[in-house]
Design an enzyme around this catalytic site. Sequence first.
Site, short mmCIF file in Angstrom:
data_model
loop_
_atom_site.label_atom_id
_atom_site.label_comp_id
_atom_site.label_asym_id
_atom_site.label_seq_id
_atom_site.Cartn_x
_atom_site.Cartn_y
_atom_site.Cartn_z
N LYS A 1 45.97 32.47 45.31
CA LYS A 1 45.40 31.89 44.09
C LYS A 1 46.37 30.88 43.51
CE LYS A 1 42.26 34.48 41.22
NZ LYS A 1 42.18 35.50 40.18
C1 E4P Z 1 39.28 35.75 38.47
O1 E4P Z 1 39.69 35.70 39.61
C2 E4P Z 1 40.03 36.30 37.33
O2 E4P Z 1 40.84 37.35 37.80
C3 E4P Z 1 39.16 36.91 36.26
O3 E4P Z 1 37.79 36.80 36.57
C4 E4P Z 1 39.54 36.51 34.88
O4 E4P Z 1 38.68 37.16 33.98
P1 E4P Z 1 39.00 37.32 32.43
O5 E4P Z 1 38.60 36.05 31.74
O6 E4P Z 1 38.11 38.46 32.00
O7 E4P Z 1 40.46 37.62 32.30
#
Ligand code: E4P
Length: 214
Positions: free
Chosen positions: A83
């Site tokens: 990521k």
């Molecule tokens: C995506 O890969 C992220 O880990 C996640 O969806 C972030 O979500 P949040 O906005 O609830 O922290």
Amino acid sequence: MKLFIDSANIDEIKQAASWGIIDGVTTNPSLVAKEGGDFKETVREICKIVNGPVSAEVLSLESGKMVAEAEHIATWHKNVVIKIPCTTEGLKAARKLSRLKIKTNVTLVFSANQVLAAAKAGATFISIFVGRLDDAGENGLAVVEESLKILKNYDSKSELIVASVRSPLTVQKAAALGAHVATVPYKVLEQMLKHSLTDAGIERFLKDWESVKK
Ligand code: E4P
């Protein structure tokens, strides 16, 4: 649409995987920190549970350092996807990693232009944070819809992930739009699968069956 679980909690991942509908996992630094375990061990453990892409995020902000970190994390398991935040440095790193055949998930994406850029950089996955857009008073799913059109226009190989999901309705709408993936927290996965009429139906069938036995 592929369903990923958005979690670093081993019990949640095991439970969701046992339902047979989970294609991959996404983690982020906040989710890993919440569980308190060692990053590498957590990612390796997750890879043992789910045989699909498992996203693990780099923490560096400079492209060279991101690439070095990514190359290191990628050695942990063949299913690891790196990521990378959607910054100019992140895009530079994504391009390099694509040349090195290391899979990436360009994350923290909030606009269709960022999706276009991430696709051009050769991202394997691109994560639009729908919930955070909605929280900010924008229309997250509208960004998903336009982005899907853009990816289709140019036959892009990048897969769009609907991320930051807060409700079952978002998953349903994402699937109707043709999103490639939705990454969903455990609680929302449970909500998606449960319906009070299913429970009431089972209760009635079992009750009626009692009279057959007598
Ligand atoms: C995506 O890969 C992220 O880990 C996640 O969806 C972030 O979500 P949040 O906005 O609830 O922290």
